[in-house]
Design an enzyme around this catalytic site. Structure first.
Site, short mmCIF file in Angstrom:
data_model
loop_
_atom_site.label_atom_id
_atom_site.label_comp_id
_atom_site.label_asym_id
_atom_site.label_seq_id
_atom_site.Cartn_x
_atom_site.Cartn_y
_atom_site.Cartn_z
N SER A 60 30.37 15.91 -25.92
CA SER A 60 29.36 15.88 -24.86
C SER A 60 28.58 17.18 -24.78
CB SER A 60 30.01 15.58 -23.51
OG SER A 60 30.95 16.59 -23.18
N HIS A 193 -0.84 -8.71 1.39
CA HIS A 193 -0.86 -9.70 0.30
C HIS A 193 -1.97 -9.39 -0.72
CE1 HIS A 193 1.79 -12.23 2.81
NE2 HIS A 193 0.97 -11.89 3.80
N SER A 314 -9.64 6.81 -24.49
CA SER A 314 -9.16 5.80 -25.43
C SER A 314 -9.46 6.23 -26.85
CB SER A 314 -9.86 4.46 -25.14
OG SER A 314 -9.68 3.56 -26.22
N LYS A 320 -14.04 4.89 -22.05
CA LYS A 320 -12.88 4.79 -21.16
C LYS A 320 -12.50 6.12 -20.52
CE LYS A 320 -10.63 1.83 -20.33
NZ LYS A 320 -9.46 1.29 -21.02
N ASN A 322 -9.19 6.86 -18.13
CA ASN A 322 -8.00 6.19 -17.59
C ASN A 322 -7.20 7.11 -16.67
OD1 ASN A 322 -8.57 3.95 -19.26
ND2 ASN A 322 -7.50 4.92 -20.97
N GLU A 327 -0.39 5.82 -13.97
CA GLU A 327 0.20 4.68 -14.67
C GLU A 327 1.60 5.05 -15.14
OE1 GLU A 327 -2.36 2.70 -17.57
OE2 GLU A 327 -4.06 3.75 -16.69
N LYS A 362 26.40 12.07 -16.87
CA LYS A 362 25.51 13.24 -16.88
C LYS A 362 24.11 12.95 -17.37
CE LYS A 362 29.67 15.83 -17.53
NZ LYS A 362 30.40 14.54 -17.47
#
Length: 496
Positions: A60, A193, A314, A320, A322, A327, A362
């Site tokens: 580990s 909604h 993009s 684009k 973004n 996100e 861990k």
């Protein structure tokens, strides 16, 4: 490792005041050859070494070396207690402490060699200490097991991590309140909604997220009470017959008290589960905020414009822009939730007391903390770099008959039962739909044709601006109510 450097190190007077810590001796250590296996510290009853496959599978050190600071702090406290109880001499304690400080310095200089054949952070440090100071190091594990040692390390690490997360939560709260202050009086559509419902002040909406974050903060504050108990001295599971003082080590490490039950002390991982649960709830809050901003940045909404500094492009579509950070906040919430689920499933079938399965606690813990810190930081950065498009928002407000509920309240004030008022306003909205107009565009004769209860004063309730003015209940979106909320958070967060 970089995350650990960003966290405050626990401090405790009994150790930090030691002159040996301030001026450690210099040690000369020969280079370790990684191609030769040494006898395990626990290897007395074994006649064969473990195979390479087993060693690789069970190690580990590749991830728990992140606990080196906490492991060394715990060992210094333990050695100090052993000396005070006469289980080791002051001279031995001095050599142990100096050696541990030197190892810590080697690690932080990048000179320490982590060995897979030494399995974990505890055995690496103890074996290196033996190489440095010899016989005194062999007494350090007196009245201690790796079971209580790792639980102590983890609790110390979590104490540091909680502080780091809490500071980032507050930073995001500050960013959201500042964003609200920049947009005083701006009315936006409120949604239920994902359909238009009622007009709300943008400040009110942003403060809703501040309130969620406050619960996240209070949850961590409450969690620290249960976290702050010391397992050290519980040994493997049954405690010890040696005359140790668990209260002394607990105090030295700034815990509130030793854990009462030694079996519980080594096997409990509630403190990890609870921490990951708190992080998961925070991640959900951030994901919801991220979803809203991603939607509002779309051409369909156009309510916000992120700056270029928090946007990406993009590889194929030149036009684009973004909102990728939010996100990814939305996406990374899945990781944080998954880390919690991993711990829940890991612990669900374990008998008392310690089991090697717990080695797997861990990586989800480290990942959850690292991820939630990143999410909080980038969300605050995004909040500092977005603009609300007031003209676009104002042009969108007429759609959806946002003042319909306020119109129902008008009728209630006239003595009309709410269900009757609901029906009357519903018919009024249907009339607007047939005419492609707003409620405020209907003439008084049109309204009276639906219900004779309407009078000339009805127009004081129609339109989003008038509607906002009518909200007066505690915590509502009315201008005065929101101003009170803003004032509270400005004061609470220490803003000017």
């Amino acid at each position: 490792m970089s995350f650990l450097k960003s966290l405050p190190s626990p401090s405790f007077a009994p150790i930090h005041k030691s002159p040996m810590l301030r001026q450690p001796r210099s040690f000369s250590v020969a280079a370790v050859q990684m191609d030769s296996k040494e006898v395990k510290l626990w290897g007395g009853r074994f006649e064969e070494s473990v195979t390479d496959v087993v060693e690789k599978f069970t190690e580990s050190i590749s991830f728990d070396k992140a606990l080196y600071k906490q492991d060394i702090l715990g060992s210094i406290a333990h050695a100090t207690m052993l000396a005070s109880q006469g289980l080791i001499t002051e001279s031995e304690r001095g050599a142990i402490v100096e050696g541990l400080v030197e190892i810590r310095n080697q690690i932080e200089r990048g000179e320490f060699v982590w060995r897979t054949d030494r399995e974990d952070v505890h055995m690496n440090i103890e074996a290196a200490l033996t190489d440095l100071v010899g016989e005194p190091a062999k007494k350090l594990h007196t009245a201690r097991s790796r079971n209580d040692q790792v639980s102590t390390d983890l609790r110390l690490w979590c104490k540091d991590a909680v502080v780091a997360i809490m500071s980032r939560i507050k930073n995001l709260q500050v960013a959201l309140v500042k964003l609200a202050l920049k947009n005083e009086g701006l009315i936006v559509p409120g949604y239920t909604h994902l359909q238009r419902a009622q007009p709300i002040l943008l400040q009110h909406l942003l403060l809703a997220y501040v309130e969620q974050l406050q619960r996240d903060l209070l949850r961590l504050i409450d969690y620290r009470v249960r976290l702050n108990h010391c397992p050290l001295g519980a040994c493997a599971l049954a405690g010890t017959g040696l005359p140790i003082d668990r209260i002394k080590t607990s105090d030295a490490l700034e815990f509130s008290h030793p854990l009462r039950n030694s079996i519980d002390a080594v096997s409990d991982r509630d403190f990890v589960i609870e921490f990951l649960s708190a992080n998961a709830i925070t991640a959900i809050h951030l994901s919801r905020l991220g979803e809203e901003w991603v939607l509002w940045a779309s051409e369909e909404f156009g309510f916000i414009t992120p700056s270029d500094s928090v946007s990406t492009g993009s590889s194929i579509m030149p036009q684009k822009k973004n909102p990728d950070p939010m996100e990814l906040v939305r996406g990374k919430s899945a990781r944080v939730i998954g880390d919690l689920v991993t711990l829940l499933v890991l612990c669900k079938g374990l008998p008392q007391a310690y089991n090697r399965d717990l080695q797997e606690d861990k990586e989800p813990l480290f990942d959850s903390v690292k991820t939630i810190i990143g999410m909080l930081e980038v969300t605050a950065e995004f909040a500092d770099n977005i603009t609300y498009n007031k003209e676009r928002i104002e042009k969108s407000l007429p759609a959806g008959h946002l003042d319909a509920t306020t119109l129902a309240d008008y009728l209630v004030k006239k003595g009309v039962p709410f269900r009757t008022a609901h029906d009357i306003v519903g018919k009024s909205v249907a009339l607007c739909v047939s005419r492609n107009c707003q409620l405020k565009d209907l003439s008084l004769p049109d309204l009276k044709a639906v219900s004779p209860e309407f009078e000339e004063d009805v127009y004081e309730f129609l339109g989003v601006e008038n509607s906002i003015k009518k909200f007066t209940s505690y915590g509502s979106t009315g201008s005065e109510c929101v101003a009170e909320q803003i004032h509270y958070w400005v004061r609470e967060l220490g803003l000017s």
